[in-house]
Design a protein around this motif. Structure first.
Motif, short mmCIF file in Angstrom:
data_model
loop_
_atom_site.label_atom_id
_atom_site.label_comp_id
_atom_site.label_asym_id
_atom_site.label_seq_id
_atom_site.Cartn_x
_atom_site.Cartn_y
_atom_site.Cartn_z
N SER A 116 0.83 -1.20 0.00
CA SER A 116 0.00 0.00 0.00
C SER A 116 0.87 1.25 0.00
CB SER A 116 -0.92 -0.01 1.23
OG SER A 116 -1.61 1.21 1.35
N GLY A 117 0.26 2.31 -0.52
CA GLY A 117 0.94 3.60 -0.50
C GLY A 117 0.77 4.35 0.80
N VAL A 118 -0.09 3.84 1.70
CA VAL A 118 -0.31 4.47 3.00
C VAL A 118 0.74 3.95 3.99
CG1 VAL A 118 -1.95 4.83 4.87
CG2 VAL A 118 -2.76 4.65 2.52
N ASN A 119 1.35 4.84 4.72
CA ASN A 119 2.40 4.44 5.65
C ASN A 119 1.86 3.48 6.70
OD1 ASN A 119 4.30 6.05 4.38
ND2 ASN A 119 3.90 7.82 5.69
N ASP A 120 2.63 2.43 6.96
CA ASP A 120 2.35 1.44 8.01
C ASP A 120 1.04 0.68 7.79
OD1 ASP A 120 4.67 2.29 9.31
OD2 ASP A 120 3.59 3.82 10.44
N GLU A 121 0.51 0.69 6.57
CA GLU A 121 -0.70 -0.08 6.30
C GLU A 121 -0.35 -1.48 5.80
OE1 GLU A 121 -4.97 1.07 4.53
OE2 GLU A 121 -3.36 1.09 3.04
N GLY A 122 0.75 -1.63 5.09
CA GLY A 122 1.16 -2.92 4.57
C GLY A 122 2.24 -3.55 5.42
N GLN A 123 2.81 -4.64 4.88
CA GLN A 123 3.87 -5.34 5.61
C GLN A 123 5.16 -4.52 5.67
OE1 GLN A 123 1.45 -6.91 4.34
NE2 GLN A 123 0.99 -8.51 5.79
N LYS A 124 5.38 -3.67 4.68
CA LYS A 124 6.56 -2.82 4.65
C LYS A 124 6.18 -1.41 5.10
CE LYS A 124 9.36 -5.90 2.75
NZ LYS A 124 10.58 -6.40 3.40
N SER A 125 7.02 -0.82 5.92
CA SER A 125 6.75 0.54 6.37
C SER A 125 7.03 1.53 5.24
CB SER A 125 7.63 0.88 7.58
OG SER A 125 9.00 0.77 7.25
N GLY A 126 6.31 2.63 5.27
CA GLY A 126 6.48 3.62 4.22
C GLY A 126 5.60 3.33 3.02
N ASP A 127 5.90 4.01 1.91
CA ASP A 127 5.14 3.85 0.68
C ASP A 127 5.60 2.59 -0.03
OD1 ASP A 127 3.75 4.06 -1.63
OD2 ASP A 127 4.49 6.03 -2.21
N ASP A 128 4.73 1.56 -0.04
CA ASP A 128 5.08 0.28 -0.66
C ASP A 128 4.14 -0.04 -1.82
OD1 ASP A 128 6.68 -2.04 -0.81
OD2 ASP A 128 5.13 -3.21 0.19
N ALA A 129 3.46 0.97 -2.39
CA ALA A 129 2.56 0.74 -3.51
C ALA A 129 3.36 0.34 -4.75
CB ALA A 129 1.74 1.99 -3.79
N ILE A 130 2.66 -0.28 -5.70
CA ILE A 130 3.29 -0.76 -6.93
C ILE A 130 3.11 0.31 -8.01
CG2 ILE A 130 3.37 -2.63 -8.62
CD1 ILE A 130 1.95 -4.36 -6.50
N ARG A 131 4.19 0.81 -8.53
CA ARG A 131 4.15 1.83 -9.57
C ARG A 131 4.46 1.18 -10.92
NH1 ARG A 131 4.93 4.45 -4.98
NH2 ARG A 131 4.17 6.62 -4.85
N VAL A 132 3.51 1.33 -11.86
CA VAL A 132 3.65 0.68 -13.16
C VAL A 132 3.42 1.72 -14.25
CG1 VAL A 132 2.84 -1.52 -12.24
CG2 VAL A 132 1.20 0.05 -13.25
N LEU A 133 3.92 1.41 -15.44
CA LEU A 133 3.70 2.25 -16.61
C LEU A 133 2.64 1.60 -17.47
CD1 LEU A 133 7.29 3.39 -17.66
CD2 LEU A 133 5.51 4.74 -16.55
N ALA A 134 1.59 2.35 -17.78
CA ALA A 134 0.50 1.84 -18.62
C ALA A 134 0.91 1.92 -20.09
CB ALA A 134 -0.78 2.61 -18.35
N ALA A 135 0.02 1.45 -20.97
CA ALA A 135 0.32 1.42 -22.39
C ALA A 135 0.51 2.82 -22.97
CB ALA A 135 -0.79 0.68 -23.14
N ASP A 136 -0.15 3.82 -22.39
CA ASP A 136 -0.03 5.19 -22.89
C ASP A 136 1.11 5.95 -22.23
OD1 ASP A 136 -1.12 5.28 -20.41
OD2 ASP A 136 -3.01 6.21 -21.00
N GLY A 137 1.96 5.26 -21.47
CA GLY A 137 3.13 5.89 -20.87
C GLY A 137 2.89 6.59 -19.55
N LEU A 138 1.67 6.58 -19.04
CA LEU A 138 1.38 7.23 -17.77
C LEU A 138 1.69 6.30 -16.61
CD1 LEU A 138 -2.03 8.94 -18.62
CD2 LEU A 138 0.21 10.03 -18.45
N GLU A 139 2.12 6.88 -15.50
CA GLU A 139 2.43 6.09 -14.31
C GLU A 139 1.16 5.88 -13.49
OE1 GLU A 139 6.04 6.19 -11.23
OE2 GLU A 139 4.52 7.69 -10.77
N VAL A 140 0.91 4.63 -13.14
CA VAL A 140 -0.26 4.27 -12.34
C VAL A 140 0.25 3.65 -11.03
CG1 VAL A 140 -2.36 2.88 -12.24
CG2 VAL A 140 -1.61 3.85 -14.41
N VAL A 141 -0.36 4.06 -9.92
CA VAL A 141 0.01 3.56 -8.59
C VAL A 141 -1.08 2.61 -8.12
CG1 VAL A 141 0.64 4.16 -6.24
CG2 VAL A 141 1.24 5.70 -8.11
N ILE A 142 -0.71 1.37 -7.79
CA ILE A 142 -1.67 0.33 -7.44
C ILE A 142 -1.44 -0.14 -6.01
CG2 ILE A 142 -2.52 -1.99 -8.01
CD1 ILE A 142 -1.63 -1.51 -10.87
N ASP A 143 -2.51 -0.16 -5.22
CA ASP A 143 -2.52 -0.78 -3.89
C ASP A 143 -3.13 -2.17 -4.01
OD1 ASP A 143 -1.49 1.54 -3.00
OD2 ASP A 143 -3.17 2.13 -1.75
#
Length: 300
Positions: free
Chosen positions: A96-123
């Protein structure tokens, strides 16, 4: 193994004092017996291992891991063997991108590049469990820390590999379920080959860049305004149609009245109206010799 070690020490002491020249040599036999009893007791206690519910035991003897697993409850094993408990219940791993919500502290969301080149953040949250029959192989190949070695890297990699087939807006709206099903199949296959069962994959949130979000919101607002305007136009068309029908009815009525009424018919209708008025209890004034030779009756 504590009792076994203690028993060995006492047994060695018993043999050491078993010398006729020593005054305590008469205690050698009882000491030996006590040492043997402790060794036997230690061997028995070391052979009994308890496995808690929702776990399996992995037996390791001199570095060799047995293919047989220990079921929950009491089990007899080699007293020299070591037993490792492994959890086979459903576990979850949250990124997750929320601090201390996931197993890893801090921002641990998955950042990916979509087909149109935009960055998408996934929890994301992964629900999985260890297959009991595959526990020895997993222990032998990976070890106990399979979460950080398998679950986390495989999940993040497969999400990035599949996100490139979708535009950012599609991931956010129309094709979100399709994307979730696609990554579920890819991760499930990799987990199964490692001895893990993927139960559910929960895409908790997909965040887009602020500019893209604003564009989507503007588009949605425009569509809502267009739908509202269509409703208003439809209502106005229905009202106009109602007025046309009403006007046509009035025109038809006037035409029928103009062509179908005669003087005698009008005189008959006047007489009927006067009779009804005369029968009412209200006070009235009758003026004779009105237009058309018909009395004019006035009331209060």
């Amino acid at each position: 193994m504590f009792f076994v070690t203690l028993g060995l020490v006492i047994l060695i002491v018993g043999f050491a004092i078993n010398t006729p020249s020593l005054t305590i040599s008469r205690f050698a036999r009882p000491v030996k017996i006590a040492g043997i009893v402790l060794i036997v007791l230690g061997m028995l206690t070391s052979s009994l291992r308890q496995i808690d519910a929702g776990h399996v035991g992995i037996v390791s003897l001199f570095g060799q891991i047995s293919d047989r697993t220990l079921d929950p409850g009491l089990n007899f094993v080699n007293p020299l063997a070591s037993v490792t408990d492994m959890d086979v219940k459903t576990q979850n791993y949250t990124m997750s991108g929320v601090n201390d919500e996931g197993q890893k502290s801090g921002d641990d969301a998955i950042r990916v590049l979509a087909a149109d080149g935009l960055e998408v953040v996934i929890d994301l949250t992964v629900l999985y469990r260890l297959l009991p029959s595959e526990a020895p192989r997993l222990m032998r190949q990976i070890g106990e820390d399979y979460t950080d070695k398998i679950v986390r890297p495989i999940t993040r990699t497969r999400i990035r590999d599949n996100a490139v087939y979708y535009d950012a807006v599609a991931l956010y709206s129309t094709r979100r379920d399709e994307f979730q099903g696609r990554i579920f199949k890819a991760i499930e296959k990799d987990f199964k080959s490692r001895g893990l069962l993927l139960e559910q994959l929960l895409v908790r949130n997909i965040n887009l860049p602020a500019s893209v979000k604003q564009t989507i919101e503007s588009k949605i607002n425009a569509e809502q305004e267009a739908q509202k305007m269509q409703f208003v136009l439809q209502k106005e068309r229905q009202e106009a149609e109602r007025k046309r029908v009403e006007a046509q009815g009035i025109a038809d009525y006037q035409r029928i009245m103009a062509t179908g009424l005669t003087d005698k018919q009008l005189q008959y209708e006047q007489i009927k109206a006067q009779r009804e008025l005369a029968a009412s209890p209200n006070s009235k004034i009758v003026i004779m010799g009105g237009r058309g030779n018909v009395p004019l009756i006035l009331n209060d």
